[in-house]
Scaffold this active site. Sequence first.
Site, mmCIF file in Angstrom:
data_model
loop_
_atom_site.group_PDB
_atom_site.id
_atom_site.type_symbol
_atom_site.label_atom_id
_atom_site.label_comp_id
_atom_site.label_asym_id
_atom_site.label_seq_id
_atom_site.Cartn_x
_atom_site.Cartn_y
_atom_site.Cartn_z
ATOM 1 N N ARG A 1 0.829 -1.250 -0.151
ATOM 2 C CA ARG A 1 0.063 0.075 0.201
ATOM 3 C C ARG A 1 0.894 1.146 -0.046
ATOM 4 O O ARG A 1 0.559 2.300 -0.436
ATOM 5 C CB ARG A 1 -0.985 0.194 1.193
ATOM 6 C CG ARG A 1 -1.796 -1.108 1.219
ATOM 7 C CD ARG A 1 -2.789 -1.263 2.597
ATOM 8 N NE ARG A 1 -3.526 0.206 2.763
ATOM 9 C CZ ARG A 1 -4.818 0.269 2.309
ATOM 10 N NH1 ARG A 1 -5.374 -0.414 1.534
ATOM 11 N NH2 ARG A 1 -5.279 1.619 2.639
ATOM 12 N N GLU B 1 9.102 -12.623 -5.303
ATOM 13 C CA GLU B 1 9.210 -13.630 -5.963
ATOM 14 C C GLU B 1 7.634 -14.070 -6.588
ATOM 15 O O GLU B 1 6.713 -13.652 -6.080
ATOM 16 C CB GLU B 1 9.584 -14.967 -5.126
ATOM 17 C CG GLU B 1 8.588 -15.138 -4.032
ATOM 18 C CD GLU B 1 9.123 -16.417 -3.062
ATOM 19 O OE1 GLU B 1 9.355 -17.712 -3.409
ATOM 20 O OE2 GLU B 1 9.774 -16.120 -1.837
ATOM 21 N N GLY C 1 5.043 -17.160 -7.756
ATOM 22 C CA GLY C 1 4.362 -18.313 -7.959
ATOM 23 C C GLY C 1 4.210 -18.856 -9.505
ATOM 24 O O GLY C 1 3.708 -20.274 -9.462
ATOM 25 N N ARG D 1 3.561 2.180 10.482
ATOM 26 C CA ARG D 1 3.800 0.896 10.929
ATOM 27 C C ARG D 1 4.144 0.330 12.146
ATOM 28 O O ARG D 1 4.884 -0.866 12.110
ATOM 29 C CB ARG D 1 4.490 0.103 9.564
ATOM 30 C CG ARG D 1 3.537 0.095 8.320
ATOM 31 C CD ARG D 1 2.131 -0.297 8.263
ATOM 32 N NE ARG D 1 1.462 -0.149 6.969
ATOM 33 C CZ ARG D 1 0.307 -0.721 7.030
ATOM 34 N NH1 ARG D 1 -0.370 -1.318 7.779
ATOM 35 N NH2 ARG D 1 -0.105 -0.238 5.541
#
Length: 243
Positions: free
Chosen positions: A90, A99, A101, A197
């Site tokens: 965000r 990475e 998948g 945060r």
Amino acid sequence: MSQNEATEIQFRSDVTVELIKHAASDADVLWAARVSTKGESSLEEIQADPERSRGLINFLMRDRHGTPFEHSSMTFYVRAPIFVFREFMRHRTFSYNEESGRYRTLEPVFYVPAPGRKLVQIGKPGKYEFVDGTEEQRSLVAETTKESYRQAYRAYVEMLEAGVAREVARTVLPVGLYSSMYATCNARALMNFLSLRTRREDSAFPSFPQHEIEMVAEKMEAIWAELMPLTHAAFQSSGRVCP
């Protein structure tokens, strides 16, 4: 999935944050700020002793002259649960590469809350707190998450072995799976991230971050504080407000 494969599943309660490269120092703030009054001679500040200009850094922070703090760069390697990354991203002032998948088989490493992680939310969003929870709740969380992860990864492997594409098979995997990314930012972007945060009693504006992303933020802040100690101290004294 075979028994051997099942035993390879790992459960973690921590996060990894490493500084990969940087061009970040308190001097970067000084030459960027002084170009407004010194022009090309401000380049002399690149080799200057930042301690002699502590007051300028404090002034810039206090009066929220933010752009001089953008002339730095830090690249972090972060390994954490996927749900942490979804909150992290965000913050669009960072650059990210994670990475995929689609292109690699994802490793069976999953997040389980540590014993000290508070489990129960009391109150409404915007005015709430978390408390420890009971031993029964703690046991339920640990056992349920682990069993859910085992089932999900078993289904993932079965589809891969049946020839299903990685990008399809990964749909069964939960957000508690660990992923890894590089995140690059400047000091101003990092201060904005930290102001939101981390939870500190001396913050001018209270923040209530999720525990897991706060673990990442605290590790990043410790690294940054060593790179730019005067800027970090000014950030602290200004109530942890991003300039």
